[in-house]
Structure formats: C-alpha cells, structure tokens
Design a protein around this motif. Structure first.
Motif, PDB file in Angstrom:
ATOM      1  N   ALA A 162      -1.873   7.923  18.340  1.00 55.87           N
ATOM      2  CA  ALA A 162      -2.137   7.002  17.235  1.00 55.87           C
ATOM      3  C   ALA A 162      -3.301   7.560  16.426  1.00 55.87           C
ATOM      4  O   ALA A 162      -4.458   7.482  16.851  1.00 55.87           O
ATOM      5  N   SER A 163      -2.998   8.135  15.277  1.00 54.07           N
ATOM      6  CA  SER A 163      -4.014   8.685  14.384  1.00 54.07           C
ATOM      7  C   SER A 163      -4.286   7.658  13.299  1.00 54.07           C
ATOM      8  O   SER A 163      -3.407   7.372  12.485  1.00 54.07           O
ATOM      9  N   VAL A 164      -5.497   7.099  13.309  1.00 56.28           N
ATOM     10  CA  VAL A 164      -5.790   5.976  12.422  1.00 56.28           C
ATOM     11  C   VAL A 164      -6.958   6.305  11.511  1.00 56.28           C
ATOM     12  O   VAL A 164      -7.846   7.085  11.842  1.00 56.28           O
ATOM     13  N   VAL A 165      -6.934   5.682  10.343  1.00 57.56           N
ATOM     14  CA  VAL A 165      -8.052   5.727   9.396  1.00 57.56           C
ATOM     15  C   VAL A 165      -8.769   4.390   9.489  1.00 57.56           C
ATOM     16  O   VAL A 165      -8.138   3.329   9.416  1.00 57.56           O
ATOM     17  N   LEU A 166     -10.092   4.440   9.674  1.00 59.80           N
ATOM     18  CA  LEU A 166     -10.902   3.238   9.826  1.00 59.80           C
ATOM     19  C   LEU A 166     -11.775   3.025   8.606  1.00 59.80           C
ATOM     20  O   LEU A 166     -12.279   3.989   8.015  1.00 59.80           O
ATOM     21  N   ASP A 167     -11.987   1.763   8.237  1.00 60.00           N
ATOM     22  CA  ASP A 167     -12.933   1.484   7.162  1.00 60.00           C
ATOM     23  C   ASP A 167     -14.348   1.419   7.743  1.00 60.00           C
ATOM     24  O   ASP A 167     -14.560   1.649   8.939  1.00 60.00           O
ATOM     25  N   SER A 168     -15.317   1.078   6.921  1.00 62.95           N
ATOM     26  CA  SER A 168     -16.717   1.107   7.364  1.00 62.95           C
ATOM     27  C   SER A 168     -17.011   0.091   8.456  1.00 62.95           C
ATOM     28  O   SER A 168     -17.991   0.235   9.193  1.00 62.95           O
ATOM     29  N   SER A 169     -16.165  -0.943   8.590  1.00 67.28           N
ATOM     30  CA  SER A 169     -16.362  -1.945   9.631  1.00 67.28           C
ATOM     31  C   SER A 169     -15.640  -1.597  10.922  1.00 67.28           C
ATOM     32  O   SER A 169     -15.735  -2.333  11.909  1.00 67.28           O
ATOM     33  N   GLY A 170     -14.900  -0.465  10.923  1.00 69.99           N
ATOM     34  CA  GLY A 170     -14.138  -0.071  12.098  1.00 69.99           C
ATOM     35  C   GLY A 170     -12.737  -0.624  12.150  1.00 69.99           C
ATOM     36  O   GLY A 170     -12.027  -0.442  13.146  1.00 69.99           O
ATOM     37  N   GLN A 199       4.967   6.318  10.100  1.00 69.05           N
ATOM     38  CA  GLN A 199       3.875   6.188   9.139  1.00 69.05           C
ATOM     39  C   GLN A 199       3.574   4.713   8.878  1.00 69.05           C
ATOM     40  O   GLN A 199       4.485   3.893   8.701  1.00 69.05           O
ATOM     41  N   VAL A 200       2.283   4.398   8.854  1.00 75.58           N
ATOM     42  CA  VAL A 200       1.844   3.021   8.623  1.00 75.58           C
ATOM     43  C   VAL A 200       0.898   3.021   7.430  1.00 75.58           C
ATOM     44  O   VAL A 200      -0.252   3.469   7.526  1.00 75.58           O
ATOM     45  N   ALA A 201       1.401   2.541   6.300  1.00 73.52           N
ATOM     46  CA  ALA A 201       0.588   2.494   5.091  1.00 73.52           C
ATOM     47  C   ALA A 201      -0.227   1.207   5.047  1.00 73.52           C
ATOM     48  O   ALA A 201       0.105   0.201   5.679  1.00 73.52           O
ATOM     49  N   GLY A 202      -1.299   1.260   4.275  1.00 71.87           N
ATOM     50  CA  GLY A 202      -2.187   0.112   4.195  1.00 71.87           C
ATOM     51  C   GLY A 202      -1.601  -1.079   3.469  1.00 71.87           C
ATOM     52  O   GLY A 202      -2.125  -2.197   3.586  1.00 71.87           O
ATOM     53  N   ASP A 203      -0.523  -0.866   2.727  1.00 64.51           N
ATOM     54  CA  ASP A 203       0.067  -1.975   1.971  1.00 64.51           C
ATOM     55  C   ASP A 203       1.196  -2.664   2.721  1.00 64.51           C
ATOM     56  O   ASP A 203       1.933  -3.471   2.150  1.00 64.51           O
ATOM     57  N   ASN A 204       1.372  -2.329   4.023  1.00 59.67           N
ATOM     58  CA  ASN A 204       2.403  -2.966   4.829  1.00 59.67           C
ATOM     59  C   ASN A 204       1.728  -3.754   5.947  1.00 59.67           C
ATOM     60  O   ASN A 204       1.445  -3.233   7.025  1.00 59.67           O
ATOM     61  N   PRO A 205       1.438  -5.046   5.709  1.00 52.09           N
ATOM     62  CA  PRO A 205       0.656  -5.818   6.698  1.00 52.09           C
ATOM     63  C   PRO A 205       1.357  -5.960   8.036  1.00 52.09           C
ATOM     64  O   PRO A 205       0.698  -6.030   9.073  1.00 52.09           O
ATOM     65  N   THR A 206       2.676  -5.999   8.052  1.00 48.99           N
ATOM     66  CA  THR A 206       3.396  -6.152   9.319  1.00 48.99           C
ATOM     67  C   THR A 206       3.184  -4.925  10.205  1.00 48.99           C
ATOM     68  O   THR A 206       2.834  -5.039  11.386  1.00 48.99           O
ATOM     69  N   LEU A 207       3.411  -3.745   9.641  1.00 48.56           N
ATOM     70  CA  LEU A 207       3.209  -2.513  10.417  1.00 48.56           C
ATOM     71  C   LEU A 207       1.739  -2.317  10.755  1.00 48.56           C
ATOM     72  O   LEU A 207       1.399  -1.847  11.847  1.00 48.56           O
ATOM     73  N   VAL A 262      -7.028   0.774   8.763  1.00 48.93           N
ATOM     74  CA  VAL A 262      -6.483   0.494   7.438  1.00 48.93           C
ATOM     75  C   VAL A 262      -5.209   1.276   7.148  1.00 48.93           C
ATOM     76  O   VAL A 262      -4.497   0.963   6.190  1.00 48.93           O
ATOM     77  N   SER A 263      -4.891   2.284   7.933  1.00 54.20           N
ATOM     78  CA  SER A 263      -3.630   3.010   7.823  1.00 54.20           C
ATOM     79  C   SER A 263      -3.552   3.949   9.010  1.00 54.20           C
ATOM     80  O   SER A 263      -4.518   4.096   9.768  1.00 54.20           O
ATOM     81  N   GLY A 264      -2.404   4.604   9.174  1.00 54.19           N
ATOM     82  CA  GLY A 264      -2.317   5.525  10.297  1.00 54.19           C
ATOM     83  C   GLY A 264      -0.941   6.129  10.472  1.00 54.19           C
ATOM     84  O   GLY A 264       0.003   5.826   9.737  1.00 54.19           O
ATOM     85  N   THR A 265      -0.844   6.995  11.467  1.00 50.80           N
ATOM     86  CA  THR A 265       0.401   7.643  11.859  1.00 50.80           C
ATOM     87  C   THR A 265       0.522   7.554  13.370  1.00 50.80           C
ATOM     88  O   THR A 265      -0.437   7.818  14.096  1.00 50.80           O
ATOM     89  N   VAL A 266       1.691   7.167  13.857  1.00 53.32           N
ATOM     90  CA  VAL A 266       1.962   7.144  15.289  1.00 53.32           C
ATOM     91  C   VAL A 266       2.991   8.222  15.584  1.00 53.32           C
ATOM     92  O   VAL A 266       4.134   8.131  15.134  1.00 53.32           O
ATOM     93  N   ASP A 267       2.566   9.258  16.299  1.00 54.17           N
ATOM     94  CA  ASP A 267       3.462  10.350  16.699  1.00 54.17           C
ATOM     95  C   ASP A 267       3.997  10.062  18.088  1.00 54.17           C
ATOM     96  O   ASP A 267       3.218   9.847  19.027  1.00 54.17           O
TER      97      ASP A 267
END
Length: 675
Positions: free
Chosen positions: A50-58, A121-129, A61-66
């Motif tokens: 699970a490769s994730v991008v975190l915002d300043s609060s941890g 792929q999990v984009a930040g504009d897909n709240p379900t994913l 906000v998006s990511g990729t699951v391989d």
C-alpha cells in the motif's frame, strides 16, 4: 543490560512528518479460507504493498495498492478477479478495492506456479475507494485478498491481510573470506531484503527473501548460486536459504556488474529455513552469504551479513521546480531511502537506494526514468545515477517502488548524505526528456548552525557538568543535514566521524554515536581535562559551531527516560510498577558520567566482558537511606555506559527516590518501585 533496552533509553524519540509511505502486507491464500470452503489443492501467497500519499496531518489522500499473487494450481484455470474485500475471517465481505482483472479481461493461470500482478489506483476524488484504503491501512486484519475463477466465481483461494515486518541487510564480500580458497579473486557487496508475517503465537507463517549482489571478479564462468548460510566468520555450513538463479547468468565482460533480485518463498515448517530467517532479524552477523560460480562452486566470495543504517528523505517532485517550461503540469511526491554499511572509521562502505514515488500526471505517459542529479536549487546538473528504469503508465497516475542493486562505490552516497541540498531528483518523460518534475533532496538551511545546550545523555537538564568518558547530548540547530546513527557500523572503537561530522572537546576528539539536525550524541574523550573546555563541531567544510562546556571529574547521571534504567540482577528484567523490586534485592542502575576507571578506559572503546573496569567509589541512597554498593564499573560492551550494583535496604515500600553520589557530585533522582 540488553542492547535493545540501552538503545530504547538512549536514542532520541522523534517523529518526522512524511508525505509518502509504503506499508507491507501479505496474505496466505488457501481454498479452506473461502466461505464455504472450496475443495481444491490450489494455494498461494500475495504480497500487498500500500503506497500512500499523506497530507500534513497524516491523513491518506491518495495511493496505489499493488497485489502480487504467486499461486499454484494443478490444472489450468481462468482467473476472473483479484481484489481486496472488507471482511473478517469466516465472513463473506464486500469488495473494497478491485483490480482490472474481470470476466471480460481474464487471465489464464498456468499449472505448477504462476504470478498475477495487479495495481489498484486510489485517487483523492473517489471517497469510497479512499475510505477503503484508509481502513485497510489502519486495520488490515479486517480485509482479505480473494482470487476468483470461472469455476469459482465467488472465490477459489483467499487469505486475510497480515501486517508484515521487514529488514534490509548487506554484506561486504571478498574471496579472502571464502573457504576453501577460490581459484579466482573477487570482491563485492550483497543485499538481502527479508519480509515475513507471524501468527498469533509469534511463529512465522509466511516468509520471503530477495537477494542481490554487485561484484568485481576475474571469474568469467556462469553464476551458480547466491545463498545464505548459518555460521560466523570462518565457519563453513550448508546453505539454508537458496533462491533459484536463472541459467546462463554470466559476469559482465568487464568483470564488474550486478545480479538480482532473486526471490525465494520459505517453507515455514522447515526449521533450518525459519531459524536462519529469524536470525536475519535478530542476529544477522551469525549468518553469511556467498556468491558461487561454475568455476568456483564452493564460493567465489563471501561475507557476514550486517544490519544497515538508513536515511529517508521526503522529496516532493513538481513540474513547477523545473527551470524550463514543461509540456504539461505534473507532480510526483517521493521518498528516497538510502541504506548504508559503514566502515570502522564511520565512512560509508556500501549502500543502496529505495525509491517510492507516487506520480501524478494527466493521461498516458512514457517515463524515461527517475535520476539523481547534482546541483543546488536554481541550477541544472547532469544525471548521475538512474534510480528507476523507463516505464509506461496508461493513466499517468500510479506508484513506482523499487530497490536498487547494492552500490559498491560510496562516493555518490557520501555526497548525498552530507550535502542533500546539493542534489535533486528529476523525473524524465518522452515529452520532457530533460525533466518533467524535480525537487531538491532537502531544502537549503535558512538558519545558522549553532549549539544551544550540552548535557549528560540521561537528559537531565539540571545537570551542570559532564565527565570524561561520559555520554553527552548536544542540542542545537542545523548540526547535521541528515540523521545518522551506528546501525550499519561494525568496529572495535567508536568512530570519530559520522556522516562527515566531528566533535572536539578541549582539543580531543569525541567518539560519535548519533547525529541529526537538532541533536548529537557522543562519548566525551576520556582524557579531557576538568574545567571550562571549548567544544568545536566540524564537517567537511571545517569548523562551524563552538560552545564552552563545563567538564568535571565526575558528573553522575542515571538514565530515566522513558523509564528509569534499573534492572533486577536476578533476571535482568526492568524494574517497573508492574515488576517492582523488594528489600534485599540486588539492582543494577545504569548511568553515565562516572569518569575514568581502573584499568583505564580509552575513548570509544567498550570494556570487554570479564574485565572489571572499576570507577572511583560511588555511594547510593534509596528512600533517603544509605544503600550498600556492591560494585561500580564501566558496563561491558557499551562505551560511556556504567552500571552500579546496589542492595535495596530493608523497610522500604512503594515508589522511593534513588540517587548516586561520587566525589562530591550527586546524580539526578529517579523513582524506584518497591513492594
């Protein structure tokens, strides 16, 4: 005192905000885990990154699951789905993260072993994913991997996610270490990445290793093995971890090159394999790795495995940082982790790179690789080292996660760690071949370097002095650009330089243990004179900070954070409120600042077991009463650490204060739990 306990008490407790992070999970895929169970002999294991991008609060906000599923069927089947479901053991849950594998985009699984690799792929504009990704990262046990086929459309093999633990090891290999002596000379460095999961009893239930080697040899015959053996230096034993090498793999004509990674899934019921695997985490130096060839079938070169040091740099690549106008906007927040082995003098002997990059571009993109380039911000530099190969993305959105082969020439790594603001990562594309997104490895410092305080390493802020041979902590600003400790180091005397930084007190070099931008830990020279002494910090550019420190012959300080460093002599367990001592017990108090001993200490050299390096007399009080001191010595195995054995007086209960006195100096007071 165990090394783990000592490090827990002594190393700083700091949290560094991250913007890119990858977490490892595994799933043991079995037909009996399906609900209801499926009658099949199929089985497998899935690696989930699970490769994730975190915002300043941890927050994610998006990511990729391989998902990399290695599966075995005895007959050909057609896979129609591979994803991650939300659900506990014994329950059929709901599909949370689905791959593109489907009935209309299926895959024919070959018999006797095959691999399916899917990226979700999990984009930040897909709240379900996004919520599913957050849930999986926070509570992996509530999710499972499931493989669907045409015959079993609800699932043929599945397994709950298990959080994995990993370690990265290296070994400096030489033909001089091989036995019997090989026919050809050679040297190199090996890298081992071990990843495993445990069951509820703490036993390994899945385990894998990846092996690489970078070599320099005169042998031009084919490689026949890269394998791990139990055994100390000079011991020859049967290999227990033996990944399969491809046939016909020969050295480069120049004699220099790299091979790997070579993968091996362990049989967790094989004691020899799991024993070696456990030691990769707990005692890597008890294992060796060797590289074999057809011409040297018993070993061309070998070396003992060592734990590595690491430095993680957050690098937010963006097209706005390029000095030219790019064809389109793009971003690629990345984490670059540098793993290192250190020479006895503290310099880098070898290393490797781990790149974890989440690229965010618009539309299909052909990437030409991620490069390390040397130049400060506002300047372009030539590509020096290619970190990732060329790759293509149909969407421009995804993650690239890769380890480099081990690097035998440490010059580039040394420069990066000492001057990260003079290097940048640049992601190249076909449309922007000179750079589509870049960022410096670290921003240039804006505040001047300086020392603000020097105290005993027990972190007692009220202490007014430090002692010769004691452990001390230096606080300040911009002391070092990149943190570095002694992980990856092996030697008999602590180094005088660490990541290019040196500390001089009263004209004598201190022994280095840890450096960071805000804190440095050293052992004071054992021969530094008492009185006000000038401390000078230096790096590759020369002296850059000074401070006057008060040195006293004795400055006792008891380690107390996160708990008082007091052990029971009977079983070496830590004394706590839940494990109190009692009157009559012999306790061991671990401290620093007790000065020179008999026989005399040398700076940076730990006393050896069996030799009692006795301090000048020490007294102790517990609960206001005088307590009998059995001995006071420099602690074997740890430079700068002392241990005082004390008998707890009668008539005391509860939490009572304990303090040491030596030569007119009194230590800090710590609480001792008694019953």
């Amino acid at each position: 005192m165990s090394r783990a306990v000592f490090l827990l008490l002594f190393l700083p407790f700091s949290l560094f905000a991250q913007t890119v992070q990858t977490q490892f999970f595994r799933a043991i895929l079995l037909p009996t885990s399906e609900v209801p169970p499926v009658s099949s002999t199929a089985h497998g294991v899935a690696d989930v990154l699970a490769s994730v991008v975190l915002d300043s609060s941890g927050q994610v906000v998006s990511g990729t699951v391989d998902v990399l599923a290695r599966i075995t069927f005895t007959a050909t089947v057609t896979a129609t789905g591979l994803g991650i479901w939300s659900g506990n053991v014994g329950q059929n849950g709901t599909l949370a993260l689905n791959s593109v594998l489907s009935a209309s985009s299926s895959y024919v699984v070959q018999i006797n072993g095959d691999t399916i690799h899917q990226a979700i792929q999990v984009a930040g504009d897909n709240p379900t994913l996004l919520n599913a990704l957050r849930g999986m990262v926070q509570n992996p046990a509530g999710y499972y991997v499931n493989l669907l086929t045409t015959v079993n459309p609800n699932g043929v093999i599945r397994g709950q996610l298990l959080r994995a633990q990993s370690t990265v090891l290296m070994a400096l290999m030489s033909s001089d270490n091989a036995f019997p002596a090989p026919f050809n000379a050679g040297y190199g460095v090996a890298q081992v990445v071990a990843i495993g999961t445990r069951d509820a009893s703490g036993n390994w239930n899945s385990a894998e290793v990846y092996l690489w080697a970078t070599y320099n040899t005169q042998d031009q015959t084919a490689f026949s093995g890269l394998q791990i053996h139990p055994g100390a230096a000079g011991v020859v034993s049967t290999a227990s971890l033996v990944p399969t090498l491809p046939g016909g793999l020969t050295p480069m004509p120049t004699g220099t090159g790299s091979i790997g990674p070579f993968y091996m899934e362990l049989t967790t019921t094989a004691a020899a394999q799991t024993g070696t695997f456990t030691n990769l985490f707990n005692n890597p130096g008890s294992q060796y790795i060797d590289l074999r060839t057809v011409g040297n079938p018993l070993g061309l070169m070998r070396g003992q495995l060592q734990a590595t040091g690491s430095a993680a740099l957050q690098v937010p690549l963006s097209s706005t940082n390029e000095l030219h106008t790019t064809s389109a906007p793009g971003a690629a927040p990345a984490a670059l982790t540098i793993y290192t082995l250190l020479n006895p003098d503290g310099s880098i002997a070898a290393g490797s790179l781990l790149a974890d990059m989440d690229y965010r571009f618009n539309g299909a993109t052909q990437f030409l690789g991620l490069y390390l380039q040397q130049a400060p911000a506002g300047q372009d530099g030539p590509p020096t080292l290619q970190v990732t190969p060329d790759f293509h993305s149909d969407t421009g959105f995804g993650n690239y996660f890769t380890w480099s082969a081990p690097i035998l020439d440490p010059g580039t790594l040394t420069s990066i760690l000492q001057n990260p603001d003079g290097w940048y990562l640049d992601l190249h594309t076909v449309n922007d071949p000179t750079g589509a997104a870049r960022a410096q490895l670290q921003p240039a410092a804006t505040e001047p370097s300086g020392i603000t305080a020097v105290i005993n390493a027990d972190l007692d802020k009220t202490a007014a002095a430090v002692a010769p041979g004691g452990l001390i902590t230096i606080f300040g600003t911009n002391l070092s650009k990149v943190p570095c400790d002694l992980r990856g180091w092996s030697g008999s005397q602590l180094p005088y330089f660490l990541n290019g930084l040196a500390v001089n007190i009263g004209g004598r070099q201190a022994a280095m243990l840890y450096v960071s931008p805000q804190q440095i830990n050293v052992q004071a020279p054992v021969d530094v004179p008492a009185g006000a002494q000038l401390m000078i910090l230096s790096n590759a550019n020369g002296p850059f900070a000074t401070y006057t420190v008060n040195v006293a012959p004795s400055a006792p300080g008891i380690f107390f954070y996160p708990a008082p460093a007091i052990l029971k002599n009977a079983d070496f367990s830590l004394v706590t409120a839940g494990n109190p001592a009692k009157p009559g017990d012999v306790i061991l108090v671990y401290c620093t600042g007790l000065g020179q001993t008999t026989p005399a200490l040398s700076t940076g050299v730990a006393p050896v077991a069996g030799v009692l390096a006795q301090t000048t007399p020490v007294a102790a009080t517990i609960g206001g009463q005088a307590a009998g001191v059995i001995y006071s010595i420099a602690s074997p195995g740890f430079a700068g650490l002392y241990q005082v054995a004390i008998t707890v007086p009668a008539g005391l209960t509860g939490s009572v204060p304990l303090a040491l006195q030596q030569g007119g100096a009194t230590s800090n007071s710590v609480n001792l739990a008694l019953r």
